[in-house]
Enzyme design. Structure first.
Site, PDB file in Angstrom:
ATOM      1  N   HIS A  95      -6.724 -79.254  55.428  1.00 30.29           N
ATOM      2  CA  HIS A  95      -8.165 -79.132  55.701  1.00 30.29           C
ATOM      3  C   HIS A  95      -8.522 -77.691  56.055  1.00 30.29           C
ATOM      4  CE1 HIS A  95     -12.144 -80.123  57.407  1.00 30.29           C
ATOM      5  NE2 HIS A  95     -11.818 -79.232  58.347  1.00 30.29           N
ATOM      6  N   GLU A  96      -7.751 -77.084  56.950  1.00 24.60           N
ATOM      7  CA  GLU A  96      -8.036 -75.700  57.334  1.00 24.60           C
ATOM      8  C   GLU A  96      -7.881 -74.753  56.151  1.00 24.60           C
ATOM      9  OE1 GLU A  96      -9.561 -75.232  59.953  1.00 24.60           O
ATOM     10  OE2 GLU A  96      -9.127 -77.161  60.879  1.00 24.60           O
ATOM     11  N   HIS A  99     -10.908 -74.515  54.023  1.00 20.93           N
ATOM     12  CA  HIS A  99     -11.873 -73.481  54.407  1.00 20.93           C
ATOM     13  C   HIS A  99     -11.497 -72.134  53.796  1.00 20.93           C
ATOM     14  CE1 HIS A  99     -14.097 -76.076  57.013  1.00 20.93           C
ATOM     15  NE2 HIS A  99     -13.110 -76.263  57.871  1.00 20.93           N
ATOM     16  N   HIS A 103     -13.740 -69.862  51.303  1.00 21.23           N
ATOM     17  CA  HIS A 103     -13.981 -68.433  51.498  1.00 21.23           C
ATOM     18  C   HIS A 103     -13.645 -67.645  50.236  1.00 21.23           C
ATOM     19  CE1 HIS A 103     -13.218 -64.646  54.202  1.00 21.23           C
ATOM     20  NE2 HIS A 103     -14.344 -64.567  53.515  1.00 21.23           N
TER      21      HIS A 103
END
Length: 228
Positions: A95-96, A99, A103
């Site tokens: 999940h991280e 991100h 980006h």
């Protein structure tokens, strides 16, 4: 009436937070059949998406402190996720990294959210004091201007909470799709466990956004209701 709503939101928030922590604990005890650690899952997802300039670090803020920092391009994983070889660790790590992929691909909602961070950071630090002073000035001097500033700052933090929702949901969708595609979650049980853990993590953001909205409406009512 509003106090009943506040209490209801607080109760729902407590239930959701407790449910999420219980789910994380449950799936932390569910071994990942691929045997990968959270850090290895993160690295593999980044490389599979052609990302080689993002560092994976151990966050020292404690349990569930995992986050991606677009400022210095780091995926920060809590120790139990970084070292863990469980379904929960894989879900959170991917999940991280979702991100980080956002980006790298200039995902519009993340860009919008990141652009708001400096302003919202200032607003969130001042909001409580400005609102308190504004309510007192309204009560004793019928002066609405300070409260109006507070409501404006609260609107920004509330908007930020709602903009966070598509960012979080999209990161989870990217994570789940990649976990299957990369064959990190080998079985249906592993996939469903990762999906369940991320669903409850997302629910914490939903409740936070609703709580922010209720608070905004409450102070807006004080501002505009009393002026009428």
């Amino acid at each position: 009436m509003y106090w009943i709503i506040f209490i209801g939101i607080a109760l729902i928030s407590w239930i959701v937070q407790s449910r999420f922590k219980n789910k994380f604990k449950k799936y932390s005890e569910f071994p990942l059949s691929s045997g990968l650690s959270g850090a290895e899952v993160a690295q593999k997802m980044l490389h599979d998406n052609g990302i080689y300039d993002v560092q994976i670090l151990v966050a020292n803020e404690g349990q569930l402190s995992d986050h991606y920092n677009p400022g210095n391009k780091t995926v920060n994983l809590s120790p139990e996720v970084y070292h863990g070889r469980s379904v929960a660790a894989a879900a959170v790590a991917s999940h991280e990294c979702g991100h980080a992929v956002q980006h790298a691909t200039a995902y519009s909602w993340l860009q919008f959210r990141s652009a708001m961070v400096p302003v919202v950071s200032i607003a969130s630090r001042l909001t409580s004091w400005v609102l308190m002073a504004g309510v007192l000035l309204m009560a004793f001097m019928q002066n609405p201007y300070v409260l109006a500033i507070g409501v404006g700052a609260l609107f920004l933090t509330t908007l930020f909470s709602f903009i966070t929702l598509p960012v979080e949901f999209d990161a989870s969708n990217r994570a789940l799709a990649w976990l299957d595609k990369a064959n990190v979650t080998h079985s249906r049980e592993e996939h469903d466990g990762a999906k369940d853990a991320l669903k409850w993590a997302a629910m914490t953001y939903v409740v936070a956004a609703l709580s922010a909205l209720v608070t905004l409406l409450y102070y807006a009512y004080i501002l505009f209701g009393r002026r009428d």
